[in-house]
Design a protein around this motif. Structure first.
Motif, mmCIF file in Angstrom:
data_model
loop_
_atom_site.group_PDB
_atom_site.id
_atom_site.type_symbol
_atom_site.label_atom_id
_atom_site.label_comp_id
_atom_site.label_asym_id
_atom_site.label_seq_id
_atom_site.Cartn_x
_atom_site.Cartn_y
_atom_site.Cartn_z
ATOM 1 N N TYR A 26 -4.283 -16.831 -31.666
ATOM 2 C CA TYR A 26 -4.366 -15.415 -32.020
ATOM 3 C C TYR A 26 -4.568 -14.581 -30.758
ATOM 4 O O TYR A 26 -3.940 -13.543 -30.571
ATOM 5 N N GLY A 27 -5.451 -15.041 -29.915
ATOM 6 C CA GLY A 27 -5.731 -14.287 -28.689
ATOM 7 C C GLY A 27 -4.490 -14.132 -27.830
ATOM 8 O O GLY A 27 -4.226 -13.073 -27.272
ATOM 9 N N ALA B 247 -2.149 -11.645 -29.427
ATOM 10 C CA ALA B 247 -2.716 -10.307 -29.276
ATOM 11 C C ALA B 247 -2.488 -9.815 -27.849
ATOM 12 O O ALA B 247 -2.069 -8.684 -27.621
ATOM 13 N N ALA B 248 -2.726 -10.688 -26.888
ATOM 14 C CA ALA B 248 -2.538 -10.313 -25.482
ATOM 15 C C ALA B 248 -1.063 -10.013 -25.223
ATOM 16 O O ALA B 248 -0.724 -9.062 -24.514
ATOM 17 N N HIS C 95 -2.771 -6.248 -26.471
ATOM 18 C CA HIS C 95 -4.185 -6.028 -26.798
ATOM 19 C C HIS C 95 -4.930 -7.347 -26.848
ATOM 20 O O HIS C 95 -5.070 -7.950 -27.899
ATOM 21 N N PRO C 96 -5.387 -7.849 -25.725
ATOM 22 C CA PRO C 96 -6.084 -9.131 -25.635
ATOM 23 C C PRO C 96 -7.347 -9.193 -26.476
ATOM 24 O O PRO C 96 -7.838 -10.259 -26.783
ATOM 25 N N TYR C 97 -7.857 -8.037 -26.871
ATOM 26 C CA TYR C 97 -9.082 -8.028 -27.674
ATOM 27 C C TYR C 97 -8.792 -7.835 -29.151
ATOM 28 O O TYR C 97 -9.697 -7.672 -29.944
ATOM 29 N N ALA C 98 -7.544 -7.813 -29.499
ATOM 30 C CA ALA C 98 -7.185 -7.576 -30.899
ATOM 31 C C ALA C 98 -6.821 -8.864 -31.611
ATOM 32 O O ALA C 98 -6.059 -8.867 -32.566
ATOM 33 N N ALA C 99 -7.380 -9.963 -31.171
ATOM 34 C CA ALA C 99 -7.065 -11.262 -31.780
ATOM 35 C C ALA C 99 -7.353 -11.211 -33.282
ATOM 36 O O ALA C 99 -6.611 -11.749 -34.093
ATOM 37 N N ARG C 100 -8.419 -10.529 -33.680
ATOM 38 C CA ARG C 100 -8.779 -10.476 -35.097
ATOM 39 C C ARG C 100 -7.715 -9.765 -35.892
ATOM 40 O O ARG C 100 -7.454 -10.087 -37.030
ATOM 41 N N ASN D 206 -6.654 -21.027 -33.888
ATOM 42 C CA ASN D 206 -7.644 -20.354 -33.045
ATOM 43 C C ASN D 206 -7.630 -20.990 -31.657
ATOM 44 O O ASN D 206 -6.889 -21.909 -31.398
ATOM 45 N N ARG D 207 -8.433 -20.517 -30.763
ATOM 46 C CA ARG D 207 -8.376 -21.008 -29.397
ATOM 47 C C ARG D 207 -8.839 -22.456 -29.302
ATOM 48 O O ARG D 207 -8.679 -23.116 -28.287
#
Length: 104
Positions: free
Chosen positions: A26-27, A30-31, A35-40, A60-61
């Motif tokens: 996800y991360g 998102a990146a 948006h690296p912080y928008a994984a959620r 997930n990571r």
DNA sequence: CGAGTGACCGCAA
DNA sequence: ATTGCGGCCACTC
């Protein structure tokens, strides 16, 4: 990746580009969308997005399958094996080598 | 328009 | 080592 494409559209776009037998986090998506912080958000969108997209390749990571996947994690694990990805205890085997990246 | 939510990630105790 | 908490951003109601 259309200029007018929203974050969600970009994520779905990269998602569809993920080859079978390969998984992504996800991360990372998102990146890639910017948006690296928008994984959620990726996960949130996924639940509301199209099931036609290879969401089962999202992990997930840690390389573990998402919780609450449509149908059930066992389904996702089965699909991943069908794609050629072996999973153990809902965790992608050799995740580090199976992690798909767009430009690397 | 405002508030709440989310399939996450990272760090702190 | 494990558990708990906060935070970032976008999407939905």
């Amino acid at each position: 990746m259309q200029p007018d494409a929203s974050f969600r559209d970009q994520v779905e776009c990269f998602m569809s580009l993920v080859p079978a037998g390969r998984v992504t986090t996800y991360g990372d998506l998102a990146a890639l969308a910017g948006h690296p912080y928008a994984a959620r958000i990726v996960g949130g969108i996924a639940h509301h997005g199209d099931q036609k997209l290879p969401w089962h390749r999202l992990v997930n990571r840690f390389g573990g399958l998402a919780s609450g996947y449509y149908g059930g994690r066992e389904v996702q694990a089965t699909i991943l094996e069908t794609e050629g990805v072996t999973c153990t205890d809902f965790i992608v085997d050799n995740f580090a080598e199976r992690r798909w990246q767009p430009s690397l």
